[in-house]
Each structure stands twice: as structure tokens, then as C-alpha cells.
Design a protein around this motif. Structure first.
Motif, PDB file in Angstrom:
ATOM      1  N   ASP A 156       1.002  -1.161  -0.046  1.00 64.58           N
ATOM      2  CA  ASP A 156       0.025  -0.343   0.553  1.00 64.58           C
ATOM      3  C   ASP A 156       1.442   1.112   0.303  1.00 64.58           C
ATOM      4  O   ASP A 156       0.343   2.338  -0.553  1.00 64.58           O
ATOM      5  N   SER A 157       2.064   1.548   0.994  1.00 63.88           N
ATOM      6  CA  SER A 157       2.876   2.852   0.784  1.00 63.88           C
ATOM      7  C   SER A 157       3.039   3.312  -0.671  1.00 63.88           C
ATOM      8  O   SER A 157       3.535   2.381  -1.867  1.00 63.88           O
ATOM      9  N   LYS A 158       3.141   4.395  -0.347  1.00 59.19           N
ATOM     10  CA  LYS A 158       3.224   5.350  -1.681  1.00 59.19           C
ATOM     11  C   LYS A 158       4.854   6.135  -1.941  1.00 59.19           C
ATOM     12  O   LYS A 158       5.149   6.583  -2.633  1.00 59.19           O
ATOM     13  N   TRP A 159       5.669   5.867  -0.863  1.00 60.64           N
ATOM     14  CA  TRP A 159       6.941   6.404  -0.019  1.00 60.64           C
ATOM     15  C   TRP A 159       7.873   5.762  -1.325  1.00 60.64           C
ATOM     16  O   TRP A 159       7.732   4.703  -1.963  1.00 60.64           O
ATOM     17  N   SER A 160       8.165   6.968  -1.890  1.00 61.10           N
ATOM     18  CA  SER A 160       9.404   6.746  -2.852  1.00 61.10           C
ATOM     19  C   SER A 160       9.943   5.080  -2.219  1.00 61.10           C
ATOM     20  O   SER A 160      10.324   4.167  -3.457  1.00 61.10           O
ATOM     21  N   PHE A 161      11.094   4.829  -1.537  1.00 60.72           N
ATOM     22  CA  PHE A 161      11.488   4.496  -0.781  1.00 60.72           C
ATOM     23  C   PHE A 161      10.764   3.172  -0.913  1.00 60.72           C
ATOM     24  O   PHE A 161      11.977   1.420  -2.163  1.00 60.72           O
ATOM     25  N   ILE A 162       9.381   2.756  -0.979  1.00 59.83           N
ATOM     26  CA  ILE A 162       8.669   1.460  -0.348  1.00 59.83           C
ATOM     27  C   ILE A 162       9.047   1.028  -2.382  1.00 59.83           C
ATOM     28  O   ILE A 162       8.662  -0.062  -2.462  1.00 59.83           O
ATOM     29  N   VAL A 163       8.137   2.379  -2.688  1.00 60.58           N
ATOM     30  CA  VAL A 163       7.278   1.702  -4.603  1.00 60.58           C
ATOM     31  C   VAL A 163       9.154   1.001  -5.237  1.00 60.58           C
ATOM     32  O   VAL A 163       8.789  -0.057  -5.806  1.00 60.58           O
ATOM     33  N   ILE A 164      10.830   1.674  -4.442  1.00 57.37           N
ATOM     34  CA  ILE A 164      11.266   0.842  -5.625  1.00 57.37           C
ATOM     35  C   ILE A 164      11.633  -0.558  -4.709  1.00 57.37           C
ATOM     36  O   ILE A 164      11.734  -1.221  -5.672  1.00 57.37           O
ATOM     37  N   VAL A 165      11.384  -1.185  -3.767  1.00 59.75           N
ATOM     38  CA  VAL A 165      11.824  -1.871  -2.886  1.00 59.75           C
ATOM     39  C   VAL A 165      10.402  -2.949  -3.478  1.00 59.75           C
ATOM     40  O   VAL A 165      10.831  -3.743  -4.113  1.00 59.75           O
ATOM     41  N   ARG A 166       8.933  -2.578  -3.059  1.00 54.49           N
ATOM     42  CA  ARG A 166       8.523  -3.028  -4.061  1.00 54.49           C
ATOM     43  C   ARG A 166       8.806  -3.478  -6.056  1.00 54.49           C
ATOM     44  O   ARG A 166       7.879  -5.254  -5.995  1.00 54.49           O
ATOM     45  N   TYR A 167       9.205  -2.410  -6.582  1.00 60.16           N
ATOM     46  CA  TYR A 167       9.360  -3.370  -7.678  1.00 60.16           C
ATOM     47  C   TYR A 167      10.169  -4.357  -8.064  1.00 60.16           C
ATOM     48  O   TYR A 167       9.733  -5.575  -8.614  1.00 60.16           O
ATOM     49  N   TYR A 168      11.123  -4.493  -6.615  1.00 59.69           N
ATOM     50  CA  TYR A 168      12.998  -5.393  -7.273  1.00 59.69           C
ATOM     51  C   TYR A 168      12.182  -6.906  -6.380  1.00 59.69           C
ATOM     52  O   TYR A 168      11.827  -7.789  -7.171  1.00 59.69           O
ATOM     53  N   VAL A 169      11.165  -6.614  -5.124  1.00 63.10           N
ATOM     54  CA  VAL A 169      10.773  -7.593  -4.775  1.00 63.10           C
ATOM     55  C   VAL A 169       8.966  -8.567  -5.868  1.00 63.10           C
ATOM     56  O   VAL A 169       9.270  -9.845  -6.184  1.00 63.10           O
ATOM     57  N   TYR A 170       8.779  -7.421  -7.010  1.00 68.49           N
ATOM     58  CA  TYR A 170       7.389  -7.950  -7.788  1.00 68.49           C
ATOM     59  C   TYR A 170       8.545  -8.606  -8.843  1.00 68.49           C
ATOM     60  O   TYR A 170       8.178  -9.765  -9.421  1.00 68.49           O
ATOM     61  N   LEU A 171       9.407  -7.935  -9.080  1.00 71.58           N
ATOM     62  CA  LEU A 171      10.593  -9.002 -10.208  1.00 71.58           C
ATOM     63  C   LEU A 171      11.033  -9.650  -9.788  1.00 71.58           C
ATOM     64  O   LEU A 171      11.467 -10.675 -10.288  1.00 71.58           O
TER      65      LEU A 171
END
Length: 335
Positions: free
Chosen positions: A44-59
Motif C-alpha cells: 500500500d505504501s506510496k513512499w518512494s523507497f517502498i515503491v522501489i523495493v516493491r518493484y524489485y520484490v515483484y521482479l
């Protein structure tokens, strides 16, 4: 939904601690509370750091998703085989194992049929399993982090009535392994520093038929390092962490010596030890010793699998929830 689960498990944890209910482990409940919160923030987080982490986790999750059907079938096999081999398993546990196993098998068959029969893209197949793959990745990382955090709790500087040193497999020639030596060295230091000498309980059965028990080898080592023979007590039947603590508890069933005790194990082994120590009514004075880097990597992976199986009911329910959610998302996208 993940935050709701975290709140409910938090309330259950409070109840377990207040009534000291030994059937539930607070450390396991806290683990899954943190896991639920981390997954919720990641989603759910919109924080940029979490967004980047989410991208790599999904990858990474999508990369490993192709292996998930085989993993689910393996879990189903383990659950069904346990029904066949464990004659003491309860009726409710049998029903649970059958239900979860059939659910895993059914989802794998369904997704495979959709891909093959409907001639749809492989992406649809992988999408169903990506969330589950992500769950396992986050679960493993959390396991490593919590073990590391527990390493900072070192309750060594007080006098205990007992020191309990958990056994480990002997080396190929029947001698003390590096992992076991680290545990024994720490136990010896604590014993020698104590103003009132505690008893030292070494626990572990035979690794192989031709070898002495782990407890016997450990006792010999301690005696050579200055621990009085009269203070060493051997438990030489256990073959698992659960049996280590269970059999020690049985030896001192009506004695408070093992209540005021220090339990010594390894860093990678802390979560499981906390889990069983609570169930067996020990005080949670547990300390882990470090091992070699090469061994720790393998041992951590092995311990994660063991802890995953130990808390399998919650893990399986989470996995099924993510699988169903993945199916719903795919149906919405391709509708």
C-alpha cells in the motif's frame, strides 16, 4: 485485510501471554504480525523507497513464480505423507492436512488447465503464483532479520541454576563439530564465571549407531575444560530441538532448576528454540553463538524451512489467501 490480520493476531498474543497458554507460541504470533504489517506496507505504501523495493520484490517474485506449482505439490505431498506416517496425528489435523493438500493440488491443476486448454498466455499462469512467491521471499528475509535481532539479547551476566546446551550433529568421524564446539565453549565460560556453580545439562542422542551420543561427547568435552563431573547431567535420547527441551523438562518435571536456566544454541536456531522453550514452560533466557559463514548460509536456509513447517498452519492459510487473490486479479485483468 493484512492489517486486520495483524490486529487479530496481536489480540491473540496478548491473551496467550496473560493466560500463559502453551499451545500457542508468542514468538510465532509476533513473527506473523510483523510479516502481515510488512506485506501490507509493501503493498500500500506510496513512499518512494517502498515503491522501489516493491518493484524489485515483484521482479524477483515473478522470476521464481514458475517454480511455485512444484513447491505447492511438494507441500501437498508432505502433508498427505504425514497422515500416513504419523499415527498420533489428531482427527482435526488430518482434516486440515487433507483440505489444504487438495486445495494446493486443485489450484495447480486449475491454472495448468487454463493455460493449456484455453491457450492463454503464460503470463496469466505466472501472475497467479507471483504473490505467493513474494510471500516466501519476504518470509525468508524476515526470518533472517528476526534471528539477527534475537542475537543481540544476551542474558549471560547472572547466575543460573542450570545451563542447557542443545546438541548438534557430530562430525563424520564422531567428534564435536564446529557448531557444537561454539555452544560448549560459551557454556563453559558461563559456568566458570558463575559464583554458585549451576548444573550443566547436555542433550542429544546418537547421530549414528556406531557413535556415542551427542550428550556423551559434549559431557567429555566440558569435563576436559574444567566443568565438574558432578555438575554435568546428560540427556542422551533426543533427536530434535523439540525432544531436546521436552526430555529435559521431563527429567526435571517437579524441579524449578530448569525454570531458572540459560539455554545455549546457535544464531540461526534461535526462533525454533524460542518456539519450543515457551511450549515446554522454560524461561526465555536463550542465547545463540555464531558459526562459520559457509555453514550459516546452509543452516539458515534449513532452519527457515524447519520454522516454515513448524508454523505451517498459518503459512498455508497465507499461501492459499495469496493464491486466491492472484486468481481473482488475473480474472479481472483478462475479463
Amino acid at each position: 485485510m493484512l492489517y486486520v490480520i495483524a490486529v487479530l493476531m496481536g489480540l491473540l498474543t496478548i491473551v496467550v501471554l496473560l493466560v500463559r497458554w502453551r499451545w500457542f507460541s508468542p514468538i510465532a504470533l509476533v513473527y506473523f504480525i510483523i510479516l502481515s504489517i510488512v506485506l501490507g506496507i509493501l503493498e500500500d505504501s506510496k513512499w518512494s523507497f517502498i515503491v522501489i523495493v516493491r518493484y524489485y520484490v515483484y521482479l524477483f517474485g515473478s522470476t521464481f513464480a514458475i517454480l511455485m506449482p512444484f513447491f505447492l505439490l511438494f507441500l501437498a505431498y508432505l502433508m498427505l505423507s504425514r497422515i500416513d506416517h504419523d499415527r498420533q496425528i489428531s482427527f482435526l489435523r488430518i482434516i486440515f492436512n487433507i483440505f489444504i493438500s487438495l486445495t494446493f493440488i486443485g489450484i495447480v491443476i486449475y491454472t495448468a488447465w487454463v493455460v493449456i486448454e484455453k491457450n492463454t498466455y503464460l503470463a496469466r499462469f505466472l501472475s497467479v503464483y507471483t504473490l505467493t512467491s513474494i510471500y516466501l521471499i519476504i518470509n525468508f528475509l524476515l526470518f533472517v532479520i528476526i534471528n539477527l535481532v534475537l542475537c543481540f539479547y544476551r542474558p549471560l551476566y547472572k547466575d543460573y541454576q542450570a545451563i542447557i546446551i542443545l546438541g548438534a550433529r557430530l562430525s563424520a568421524d564422531g567428534k564435536i563439530s564446529k557448531v557444537l564446539r561454539k555452544r560448549l565453549e560459551l557454556g563453559t565460560r558461563v559456568y566458570l564465571k558463575a559464583t554458585k556453580k549451576p548444573i550443566v545439562i547436555v542433550t542429544g542422542g546418537q547421530s549414528q549407531a556406531d557413535f556415542p551420543s551427542e550428550a556423551q561427547v559434549m559431557a567429555d568435552y566440558l569435563y576436559q575444560k574444567g566443568v565438574s563431573k558432578k555438575d554435568i547431567i546428560q540427556e542422551n535420547q533426543a533427536h530434535s530441538t523439540r525432544e531436546n527441551l521436552k526430555f529435559v523438562r521431563m527429567m526435571f518435571k517437579n524441579n524449578e532448576e530448569v525454570t531458572n536456566s540459560l539455554i545455549i544454541t546457535s544464531h540461526f536456531h534461535l526462533l525454533r528454540t524460542y518456539f519450543y522453550a515457551w511450549m515446554m514452560d522454560f524461561q526465555l533466557n536463550i542465547v545463540g553463538v555464531a558459526g562459520s559463514v559457509s555453514h550459516v548460509v546452509f543452516a539458515t536456509l534449513r532452519e527457515f524451512i524447519a520454522f516454515f513447517v513448524l508454523t505451517k498452519e498459518l503459512n498455508y492459510l497465507f499461501i492459499i489467501g495469496f493464491l486466491i487473490r492472484g486468481i481473482i486479479q488475473v480474472l479481472d485483468i483478462y475479463r
